[in-house]
Scaffold this motif. Structure first.
Motif, PDB file in Angstrom:
ATOM      1  N   THR A  63      38.453 -66.322  -7.263  1.00 36.19           N
ATOM      2  CA  THR A  63      38.533 -65.301  -8.304  1.00 36.19           C
ATOM      3  C   THR A  63      37.123 -64.870  -8.674  1.00 36.19           C
ATOM      4  N   LYS A  64      37.034 -63.869  -9.516  1.00 39.17           N
ATOM      5  CA  LYS A  64      35.726 -63.417  -9.981  1.00 39.17           C
ATOM      6  C   LYS A  64      35.022 -64.537 -10.745  1.00 39.17           C
ATOM      7  N   LYS A  65      35.749 -65.206 -11.614  1.00 38.01           N
ATOM      8  CA  LYS A  65      35.157 -66.307 -12.373  1.00 38.01           C
ATOM      9  C   LYS A  65      34.739 -67.439 -11.449  1.00 38.01           C
ATOM     10  N   GLY A  66      35.555 -67.752 -10.427  1.00 34.63           N
ATOM     11  CA  GLY A  66      35.194 -68.801  -9.484  1.00 34.63           C
ATOM     12  C   GLY A  66      33.951 -68.445  -8.691  1.00 34.63           C
ATOM     13  N   LEU A  67      33.836 -67.171  -8.260  1.00 38.50           N
ATOM     14  CA  LEU A  67      32.650 -66.741  -7.510  1.00 38.50           C
ATOM     15  C   LEU A  67      31.392 -66.840  -8.370  1.00 38.50           C
ATOM     16  N   LEU A  68      31.478 -66.384  -9.621  1.00 38.33           N
ATOM     17  CA  LEU A  68      30.312 -66.441 -10.507  1.00 38.33           C
ATOM     18  C   LEU A  68      29.949 -67.889 -10.855  1.00 38.33           C
ATOM     19  N   SER A  69      30.927 -68.764 -10.921  1.00 33.21           N
ATOM     20  CA  SER A  69      30.628 -70.188 -11.143  1.00 33.21           C
ATOM     21  C   SER A  69      29.908 -70.782  -9.942  1.00 33.21           C
ATOM     22  N   LEU A  70      30.326 -70.381  -8.726  1.00 33.42           N
ATOM     23  CA  LEU A  70      29.661 -70.846  -7.508  1.00 33.42           C
ATOM     24  C   LEU A  70      28.210 -70.382  -7.474  1.00 33.42           C
ATOM     25  N   ILE A  71      27.982 -69.113  -7.773  1.00 35.78           N
ATOM     26  CA  ILE A  71      26.609 -68.581  -7.792  1.00 35.78           C
ATOM     27  C   ILE A  71      25.767 -69.311  -8.847  1.00 35.78           C
ATOM     28  N   SER A  72      26.338 -69.522 -10.017  1.00 34.41           N
ATOM     29  CA  SER A  72      25.588 -70.172 -11.107  1.00 34.41           C
ATOM     30  C   SER A  72      25.243 -71.618 -10.768  1.00 34.41           C
ATOM     31  N   ASP A  73      26.164 -72.317 -10.107  1.00 36.30           N
ATOM     32  CA  ASP A  73      25.872 -73.697  -9.724  1.00 36.30           C
ATOM     33  C   ASP A  73      24.692 -73.773  -8.778  1.00 36.30           C
ATOM     34  N   ASN A  81      34.759 -54.456 -16.549  1.00 40.48           N
ATOM     35  CA  ASN A  81      35.839 -53.727 -15.881  1.00 40.48           C
ATOM     36  C   ASN A  81      35.866 -53.964 -14.376  1.00 40.48           C
ATOM     37  N   VAL A  82      34.804 -54.594 -13.841  1.00 39.01           N
ATOM     38  CA  VAL A  82      34.756 -54.878 -12.409  1.00 39.01           C
ATOM     39  C   VAL A  82      35.688 -56.042 -12.114  1.00 39.01           C
ATOM     40  N   THR A  83      36.572 -55.832 -11.155  1.00 40.75           N
ATOM     41  CA  THR A  83      37.519 -56.881 -10.753  1.00 40.75           C
ATOM     42  C   THR A  83      37.333 -57.205  -9.278  1.00 40.75           C
ATOM     43  N   LEU A  84      37.730 -58.421  -8.907  1.00 42.45           N
ATOM     44  CA  LEU A  84      37.636 -58.870  -7.522  1.00 42.45           C
ATOM     45  C   LEU A  84      38.964 -59.509  -7.124  1.00 42.45           C
ATOM     46  N   GLU A  85      39.477 -59.068  -6.004  1.00 40.77           N
ATOM     47  CA  GLU A  85      40.679 -59.669  -5.458  1.00 40.77           C
ATOM     48  C   GLU A  85      40.320 -60.923  -4.672  1.00 40.77           C
ATOM     49  N   LYS A  86      41.329 -61.674  -4.312  1.00 41.12           N
ATOM     50  CA  LYS A  86      41.101 -62.930  -3.605  1.00 41.12           C
ATOM     51  C   LYS A  86      40.414 -62.706  -2.275  1.00 41.12           C
ATOM     52  N   HIS A  87      40.864 -61.733  -1.519  1.00 42.56           N
ATOM     53  CA  HIS A  87      40.266 -61.497  -0.212  1.00 42.56           C
ATOM     54  C   HIS A  87      38.832 -61.003  -0.330  1.00 42.56           C
ATOM     55  N   GLN A  88      38.531 -60.309  -1.426  1.00 41.00           N
ATOM     56  CA  GLN A  88      37.157 -59.857  -1.634  1.00 41.00           C
ATOM     57  C   GLN A  88      36.227 -61.050  -1.909  1.00 41.00           C
ATOM     58  N   VAL A  89      36.721 -61.987  -2.665  1.00 40.94           N
ATOM     59  CA  VAL A  89      35.924 -63.180  -2.956  1.00 40.94           C
ATOM     60  C   VAL A  89      35.687 -63.969  -1.670  1.00 40.94           C
ATOM     61  N   GLU A  90      36.722 -64.140  -0.872  1.00 39.84           N
ATOM     62  CA  GLU A  90      36.570 -64.869   0.392  1.00 39.84           C
ATOM     63  C   GLU A  90      35.580 -64.167   1.311  1.00 39.84           C
TER      64      GLU A  90
END
Length: 726
Positions: A603-613, A570-579
């Protein structure tokens, strides 16, 4: 001897002269028969007697006009027939009865007889051709030629008194005798017998010796077979009360339960309980009888977990926890199945086994044997302090959890064949923190020969590199909090007090992006240590020097590093939050935020992909690149929204709740990848040339040369310096 030879020669010459006289008489009689009529009685006797024709091939004649004959040759038009049907006995009959009257004037009957005589000559030449082919011999007429019928040709060999044909006389007449099948003489050389006939004849003559030899050979063969096969064991076990099944172990019999078409054996002890004086000692296998049980051990219920701290912060467990579970499709000894030993833990402090929970149904469906052992975690499994090192010989401490896994693998080698498993085909599968433990055992001296292949999913890429002395110094603060200075004091401490005294900094969770202060940090706690006994040097150094001792597959998921604060869907992240998160991290400090936002979606998925990489995927890829033939896979198919850290293991184990056709295809692809490796020790989709070593597992498996963005982070020294540490 010479006198006997002279007598034989004289006798032969006498017989030759007699044969010459008889032949002359016979030829003269032939000429007389054609001039005058033969006596009717003789003709009638000749017609009544059965005639035997000598084949035309039986006597080779140079012609009717014989060069050595005493009769002169006449012209062709006046030449009388020289061949007639003459009975050898009839030739001598006229000589014996000279008073028999012979009519001088030919009559009508005589002319008919003469025609029949000529016809007999033709028949003698034509009909006996069939006799050159084999046919059944006349039982009555094979004894003597003269008593079976009339001779069809004039020039014949006359048997002597002994019944031996004289070929010398025939040679004088220019004729060569060809011996027929039935005309073999007594002094002819016997034909060579077949070797099989000779052997059978010898066997009949020595029947007793042959039978005795065969009995001895049979006894030797039986002894050899019994020695090679060993004691006879039942192929399969029978159910007790239709539900329970029993087998044996090195410590005694155990009883399992029938579940979902397979068999479950839960809570089997595999090592001495690590309690009291055995606390913080390496695992001791059950080698002594006092450590075993009496009667049949009821392996019906699950054992309690080892002490651990779960992700939620809950602490639970017991110290007496060194038990394992076995799940098998059948209990039999023929056709052993491959074995999978599962090591699961979210961190080295707890949440074990996590998703790694097999079942009897899974064993039946996959046709494999699954083994899941408990092992010590946290301070009970990895505490390295000076008082504990001082109390043992050789001086060492830490890595007790690794010794538990080694003891479990030794138990598998000793007992798994009683559960239908093949000890020569053992795959050691570690997931998350369990994957880190498995990777450190690949190449460890004490684990050599205990498994044949390994599968590591979402493990850590940072392996123990600190020495024992360095770790002891860093852990002194923990000793001070317990007010203990020797091993006896530590072993008397309450279990819960020991768990509560663990510093918060030792509790490893899943980190987010690297922080600015993390760049200078050097005091991060590491549970694993180079203890000098189990781990003697860094894993990378072992692989670089000795290569891989077993086959290895490394893999993870596209979002394998999800911090706890983002676990809730249920946790969501907006674009500015990710930046904002990216710019406030180490990446923003060193000026890589814009490049990171360009490569990954805000996005949330993009941020988690960055962390995972940065934390997991790219560091593991650097490990796989250390050897040429380590297949590396990345699961990109999302389970719902993300490809979470457990999605690959859940797909393999069948706990992945696939809802869409894409998810179902992904689960099938992941299971085929794992099952083929367990059964055959190879990855079917692997590029044999090594060019495409990365396998992207989405709905299908696609080989790729590399994984996106990893080379960039490696070049910028972010990877593997900031990889997740266990």
């Amino acid at each position: 001897m010479s006198q006997q030879t002279d007598q034989d020669q004289d006798k032969s010459m006498d017989k030759k002269e007699i044969a010459e006289e008889e032949r002359e008489k016979m030829l003269n009689e032939e000429n007389t028969k054609h001039i005058g009529a033969a006596p009717a009685s003789d003709l009638e006797s000749e017609e009544q007697k059965p005639k035997k024709k000598i084949p035309i091939g039986g006597i080779k004649m140079p012609g009717f006009c014989r060069t050595k004959s005493k009769e002169p040759c006449k012209d062709d038009e006046a030449k009388p027939a020289e061949v007639a049907e003459v009975e050898p006995t009839a030739v001598n009959k006229d000589a014996e009865n000279p008073g028999t009257e012979k009519p001088s004037t030919p009559s009508k009957d005589t002319k008919e007889k003469e025609k029949e005589g000529r016809k007999g000559i033709l028949d003698a030449i034509r009909l006996p051709l069939v006799s050159v082919f084999p046919r059944k011999k006349n039982k009555e007429g094979d004894a003597e030629l003269g008593t079976t019928g009339a001779v069809g040709l004039a020039s014949v060999e006359t048997p002597d008194d002994t019944g031996v044909e004289k070929s010398a006389a025939g040679a004088d007449d220019g004729m060569e005798t060809v011996r027929l099948d039935g005309d073999a003489t007594d002094d002819a050389a016997p034909s060579k017998q077949h070797p099989l006939v000779v052997c059978l004849s010898a066997a009949r003559r020595n029947l007793f010796v042959v039978v005795a030899t065969l009995c001895i050979l049979l006894a030797v063969i039986i002894i050899i077979c019994v020695a090679c096969v060993g004691p006879r064991r039942n192929v399969s076990q029978q159910l007790k009360d239709g539900k329970y099944i029993e087998t044996i172990t090195s410590c005694g019999p155990v009883e399992g339960v029938l579940e979902d078409g397979g068999f479950a054996f839960r809570g089997i002890p595999y090592a001495v309980p690590p309690v009291n004086q055995e606390r913080w000692r390496p695992a001791q296998p059950l080698r002594r009888i006092e450590h075993c049980w009496e009667g049949t051990y009821l392996a019906h219920n699950s054992s309690e977990m080892c002490w651990q701290r779960e992700t939620s912060g809950r602490v639970d467990g017991v110290e007496d926890c060194l038990f394992l579970d076995v799940f098998t499709p059948h209990v039999k000894y023929d056709s052993p199945l491959p074995v999978v030993v599962m090591i699961g833990a979210e961190t080295l402090t707890g949440a074990s086994p996590g998703v790694m929970q097999p079942s009897a149904k899974l064993a039946r469906v996959r046709d494999m044997v699954f083994v899941r052992p408990n092992f010590r975690l946290g301070v009970f499994g990895f505490l390295a302090v000076e008082p504990l090192s001082r109390s043992t010989h050789p001086p060492t401490s830490g890595n007790y959890g690794l010794s538990d896994i080694i003891a479990a693998l030794e138990w598998v080698q000793l007992n798994i064949d009683h559960f239908g498993g093949d000890k020569k085909s053992v795959t050691l599968w570690g997931h998350r923190a369990g994957g880190t433990l498995v990777t450190t055992l690949v190449g460890a001296r004490k684990a050599k020969g205990l498994f044949s292949r390994a599968w590591v999913s979402s493990g850590s890429a940072i392996f123990p590199g600190r020495s024992l002395k360095e770790s002891e110094e860093l852990n002194k603060a923990y000793l001070n909090s317990l007010h203990c200075s020797d091993a006896s004091c530590l072993r008397k401490q309450n279990s819960e007090d020991l768990m509560d005294a663990v510093p918060e900094s030792w509790q490893h969770g899943t980190p987010g992006l690297p922080e600015p202060r993390e760049y200078m940090a050097n005091g991060t706690h590491e549970w694993l240590v180079l203890d000098g006994v189990i781990l003697q040097e860094h894993v990378g150094q072992i692989w670089a020097r000795d290569g891989l001792p077993v086959k290895l597959v490394i893999g993870t998921t596209a979002q394998s590093a999800i911090p706890a604060r983002y676990m809730n869907p249920n946790v969501t992240l907006e674009k500015h939050q990710v930046e904002e998160v990216i710019r406030e991290s180490l990446l923003g400090t060193i000026g890589l935020a814009d490049e990171a936002l360009r490569r990954y979606n805000a996005t949330k998925k993009g941020l988690l992909s960055l962390i995972s990489d940065i934390r997991v995927i790219c560091p593991l890829l650097t490990v796989a690149r250390q050897q040429e033939h380590i297949p590396f896979y990345v699961v990109t198919q999302p389970r719902g929204e993300l490809a979470d850290p457990d999605s690959d293991a859940a797909a393999i184990l069948g706990s992945y709740a696939a809802r869409t056709p894409e998810e179902k295809r992904h689960v099938s692809a992941m299971q085929q990848l794992f099952n083929h490796y367990v059964w055959h020790g190879e990855v079917a989709q692997e590029d044999p040339k090594g060019a495409k070593r990365v396998l992207i597992v989405d709905q299908d498996i696609l080989p790729e040369t590399d994984y996106p963005n990893c080379d960039f982070w490696i070049k910028k020294n972010i990877v593997p310096n900031y990889a997740k540490v266990e």
